[in-house]
Design a protein around this motif. Structure first.
Motif, PDB file in Angstrom:
ATOM      1  N   LYS A 142       0.817  -1.222   0.000  1.00  7.22           N
ATOM      2  CA  LYS A 142       0.000   0.000   0.000  1.00  7.22           C
ATOM      3  C   LYS A 142       0.851   1.272   0.000  1.00  7.22           C
ATOM      4  O   LYS A 142       0.400   2.318  -0.450  1.00  7.22           O
TER       5      LYS A 142
ATOM      6  N   LYS B 186      -2.556  -3.680  -7.894  1.00  7.88           N
ATOM      7  CA  LYS B 186      -2.287  -2.654  -8.912  1.00  7.88           C
ATOM      8  C   LYS B 186      -1.186  -1.676  -8.495  1.00  7.88           C
ATOM      9  O   LYS B 186      -0.692  -0.897  -9.305  1.00  7.88           O
ATOM     10  N   VAL B 187      -0.822  -1.725  -7.227  1.00  5.14           N
ATOM     11  CA  VAL B 187       0.171  -0.781  -6.708  1.00  5.14           C
ATOM     12  C   VAL B 187       1.560  -1.110  -7.245  1.00  5.14           C
ATOM     13  O   VAL B 187       1.973  -2.274  -7.267  1.00  5.14           O
ATOM     14  N   ASN B 188       2.267  -0.100  -7.694  1.00  8.18           N
ATOM     15  CA  ASN B 188       3.657  -0.269  -8.128  1.00  8.18           C
ATOM     16  C   ASN B 188       4.576  -0.224  -6.904  1.00  8.18           C
ATOM     17  O   ASN B 188       4.740   0.833  -6.284  1.00  8.18           O
TER      18      ASN B 188
ATOM     19  N   GLY C 225       3.287   2.226  -1.784  1.00  6.77           N
ATOM     20  CA  GLY C 225       3.608   2.793  -3.095  1.00  6.77           C
ATOM     21  C   GLY C 225       2.400   3.175  -3.918  1.00  6.77           C
ATOM     22  O   GLY C 225       2.528   3.488  -5.104  1.00  6.77           O
ATOM     23  N   ALA C 226       1.214   3.143  -3.303  1.00  2.00           N
ATOM     24  CA  ALA C 226      -0.006   3.434  -4.056  1.00  2.00           C
ATOM     25  C   ALA C 226      -0.089   4.912  -4.425  1.00  2.00           C
ATOM     26  O   ALA C 226       0.334   5.787  -3.667  1.00  2.00           O
ATOM     27  N   THR C 227      -0.637   5.185  -5.616  1.00  2.00           N
ATOM     28  CA  THR C 227      -0.890   6.569  -6.019  1.00  2.00           C
ATOM     29  C   THR C 227      -1.999   7.133  -5.146  1.00  2.00           C
ATOM     30  O   THR C 227      -2.703   6.394  -4.454  1.00  2.00           O
ATOM     31  N   LYS C 228      -2.158   8.441  -5.206  1.00  2.21           N
ATOM     32  CA  LYS C 228      -3.183   9.094  -4.386  1.00  2.21           C
ATOM     33  C   LYS C 228      -4.561   8.524  -4.683  1.00  2.21           C
ATOM     34  O   LYS C 228      -5.357   8.247  -3.776  1.00  2.21           O
ATOM     35  N   ASN C 229      -4.850   8.317  -5.976  1.00  2.00           N
ATOM     36  CA  ASN C 229      -6.152   7.779  -6.378  1.00  2.00           C
ATOM     37  C   ASN C 229      -6.362   6.371  -5.820  1.00  2.00           C
ATOM     38  O   ASN C 229      -7.420   6.050  -5.272  1.00  2.00           O
ATOM     39  N   LEU C 230      -5.328   5.526  -5.955  1.00  2.00           N
ATOM     40  CA  LEU C 230      -5.423   4.158  -5.429  1.00  2.00           C
ATOM     41  C   LEU C 230      -5.567   4.158  -3.911  1.00  2.00           C
ATOM     42  O   LEU C 230      -6.342   3.384  -3.340  1.00  2.00           O
ATOM     43  N   GLN C 231      -4.801   5.000  -3.235  1.00  2.49           N
ATOM     44  CA  GLN C 231      -4.881   5.086  -1.772  1.00  2.49           C
ATOM     45  C   GLN C 231      -6.289   5.455  -1.325  1.00  2.49           C
ATOM     46  O   GLN C 231      -6.819   4.897  -0.358  1.00  2.49           O
TER      47      GLN C 231
ATOM     48  N   ASN D 155       8.058  -0.280  -4.884  1.00  2.16           N
ATOM     49  CA  ASN D 155       9.453   0.102  -5.152  1.00  2.16           C
ATOM     50  C   ASN D 155      10.401  -1.076  -4.900  1.00  2.16           C
ATOM     51  O   ASN D 155      10.029  -2.065  -4.265  1.00  2.16           O
TER      52      ASN D 155
END
Length: 700
Positions: free
Chosen positions: A219, A507-509, A221-227, A511
């Motif tokens: 979680k 879906k989270v990228n 590395g999730a983008t703001k939208n995904l978070q 690191n």
């Protein structure tokens, strides 16, 4: 390990000190405690569980949880648990003490070196609302632990772990419900049981902790939208759980109201019986009322069961299509494996040829031309393709389903859910329901006909008030049913949200640093899962043998000389994938699966009793067993079998809380050589106490 003595002081029906000796020996392992319904058998069992686990009793049994919910919370429940006579005398404290004997104890300075027992006491003061747990050495009367957490850990580690308590203290009539669980739920139950009894649950907990850690890493590395989406799902799950808790509390309140209304109805029935002209007739009004109450209870259970079954009717209609999709997905998966394997083989062949022709060493003065090399390259490639070809497994498909793993699991779960229910179960449920409605109608007609000949207006008033109370009970039961449906829906929604959450996390990228941490963490999970699988495999065969042998001993449909078609011929235990536990399959003489849902209530109780015994047999430490309603819904023949052949061999200490209709004086006599002690509960109208012996004067 045994619970050799219980002392109850001012807890519920038990006024002042009530002392119960529960010592047993290898030849006489059974204690029988008899009493009428309402005399305090269940509360005696509750007192033991409360003494050991305090406010955590709701985790052990749904009945205990419902009792607490009826009083809103644990504190209110405790306030209502002080004996009424003691309360009138301005006493504000109650307690329960248990002597735990034949126990392996830790090496502590406070313990006498010869100690093999401890005294556990839990005390509650309703004025200060303070609860105190004490664990003492009986030889020195010294407190063994100062810290509360140490006391709780001692009970969990050396007495009975709280997670194993539901397999030690239970209502035999209600355990038959386990047979109605889905494959996944039953697997989870068996996994849970084995884990608690064998101490494997600590590894499951460790796996869950590592998985939680991995999810948090993902979680990060999730983008703001995904978070935002992940947080929304988490909050929705939390809110749904709160809604479930509120509905369960409302149901508990309604159940309490139903109990009060039933008491009111019984009072009106007594008044009607006393004042009506038929009072001196041969008509047994009490037995008719008792039968009506029993049938209403069964009617409600069947109604709830049908409501549950009706929810899967749409899935049953679509079963054929679901099976087609599932088969398509299996072919699709095989094709992917085939293509991957073919690609991998091609790469290996290419690499082999490259190493053979273009890498040293080469023969001295080699005269092989490029044309010759190219010839052998093509020949080697073709031979490799022929020898290692996997295209035979490939099947052409018109299209491919673009589904993720969570969606594939939903389809598989849907098929399993439908397969766990049978057409016969639908039909038998409706048939049973209609039969009960007819019987109820006939009994009510008989009762109304008798009650029509009444003495005065007072009786009519009693009848009217009784009907009003009866109507309120029906209303409450309907609302409870609606709430249960809503709870089931919310639980399904939570499963769906968790699956969506899993998809979002994937879906989270992640690191590079966290990927490394996740990879290392996954190694630990793999090792732990491998260890757990190995442990389950070790116990698989013995579980199969014990369950089958117990079934053959207890079920009268098995091994009967008159019945050539044996009911259950074999038992198979399958270890489910992904740590989902174990599946028990019952097979007939033709190797066909016998669905557990199709068993009668009595047969379900027998099956689950055999399963529990098989699980207990795997335990290194012998555990005491306390059973309420020991013969439950069993028919007479099964009752005789389980009394004579099951309980005497179940454990080194078996305590049975029974009515005289279950363990009759005759059955008591049949197992008298196995009985160490017996007691009979008696009630003076306000309080309960015990006297030695059993019904009809069978003394120890």
């Amino acid at each position: 390990m045994k619970l050799s003595n219980i002392e109850i002081n001012n807890f519920r029906q038990y006024y002042n000190d009530v002392n119960i000796d529960l010592t047993t020996n290898s030849d006489q392992n059974i204690i029988v405690i008899g009493g009428r319904n309402g005399y305090g058998k269940t509360n005696l069992l509750l007192s033991i569980v409360w003494c050991l686990y305090g406010e955590k009793i709701s985790q052990i049994d749904d009945n205990f949880k419902k009792e607490i919910q009826k009083e809103k919370n644990y504190s209110s429940f405790m306030q209502q648990s002080i004996n009424w006579t003691a309360k009138k005398e301005n006493k504000d404290t109650f307690s329960v003490s248990i002597v735990v004997s034949e126990i392996e104890l830790p090496e502590l300075q406070q313990l006498n070196s010869n100690s093999e027992s401890v005294i556990i006491t839990r005390t509650f003061n309703v004025t200060s609302m303070n609860e105190r747990l004490s664990i003492e050495d009986p030889n020195s009367n010294m407190e063994i632990f100062d810290d509360v957490d140490d006391k709780i850990n001692f009970i969990n580690d050396y007495v009975i772990p709280i997670d194993a308590a539901k397999f030690v203290f239970f209502d035999a009539e209600k355990i038959s419900e386990i047979a109605n669980l889905s494959i996944k739920e039953e697997g989870s139950f068996i996994n849970d049981a084995l884990g608690k009894i064998l101490g494997l649950d600590i590894y499951d907990t460790l796996i869950e902790d590592i998985e939680f850690y991995i999810n948090n890493l993902k979680k990060e590395g999730a983008t703001k939208n995904l978070q935002e989406q992940i947080v929304d799902k988490d909050k929705a799950i939390e809110l749904f759980n709160i809604d479930i808790e509120k509905l369960e509390e409302e149901n508990a309140e309604r159940l309490k109201e139903i109990d009060d209304l039933k008491k009111t109805i019984r009072q009106y029935d007594n008044l009607i019986s006393q004042h009506s002209k038929q009072g001196n007739s041969t008509f047994d009004r009490e037995s008719v009322l008792s039968e009506i109450e029993r049938l209403k209870k069964e009617e409600l259970e069947l109604s709830e069961r049908f409501n549950e079954l009706s929810e899967i009717i749409p899935l049953a209609i679509l079963t054929g299509k679901l099976e087609e999709v599932n088969e398509h997905l299996e072919i699709q998966e095989k094709n992917e494996l085939s293509q991957n394997s073919s690609k991998e083989n091609s790469e290996k062949i290419e690499n082999f040829i490259e190493l053979l022709f273009n890498k040293p060493p080469e023969p001295d003065n080699s005269t092989m031309s490029f044309k010759d090399k190219n010839f052998y390259y093509e020949k080697a490639k073709n031979l490799g393709s022929e020898l290692f070809s996997v295209n035979g497994d490939y099947q052409e498909l018109e299209f491919e389903h673009d589904l993720n793993n969570a969606e594939k699991d939903l389809i598989s779960d849907g098929i399993n859910l439908v397969n766990s229910q049978s057409k016969d179960l639908f039909e038998s449920t409706i048939e049973e329901f209609n039969e009960i409605r007819i019987k109820l109608s006939e009994l009510n007609k008989t009762l109304n006909k008798v009650d029509a000949d009444l003495e005065d207006e007072l009786i009519l008033d009693y009848s009217s008030k009784k009907e009003t109370a009866d109507y309120k009970i029906t209303e409450n039961n309907i609302k409870i049913g609606e709430n249960n449906q809503q709870i089931s829906k919310l639980q399904s929604d939570i499963i769906r949200l968790n699956q969506q959450l899993s998809v979002l996390v994937k879906k989270v990228n992640v690191n590079a640093q966290n990927k490394l941490k996740i990879k290392e963490s996954q190694k630990y999970i793999d090792v732990l899962n491998s260890f757990l699988e190995e442990q389950k495999s070790k116990h698989k065969n013995s579980l199969e043998k014990t369950i089958l042998s117990e079934l053959k001993i207890l079920m009268h449909k098995l091994g009967s000389e008159e019945n050539n078609s044996k009911f259950i011929e074999d038992v198979k235990v399958t270890i489910l994938a992904s740590g989902q536990g174990m599946k028990i399959t019952l097979l007939d003489q033709d190797d066909n699966e016998i669905r557990k849902e199709s068993l009668s209530s009595g047969e379900k109780q027998i099956y689950i009793s055999c399963l529990i015994k098989a699980i207990l047999n795997e335990s290194i430490q012998s555990l005491p067993i306390f059973i309420d309603t020991p013969l439950g819904r069993l028919d007479e023949e099964h009752r005789d079998n389980i009394t004579k052949k099951y309980y005497p061999a179940l454990s080194e200490q078996v305590v049975l809380f029974s009515t005289n209709s279950e363990i009759t004086p005759k059955r008591y006599k049949d197992i008298s050589e196995n009985i160490s002690k017996s007691y009979l509960l008696f009630n003076d109208g306000a309080n309960t106490n015990l006297k030695k012996g059993y019904y009809q004067g069978y003394e120890n």
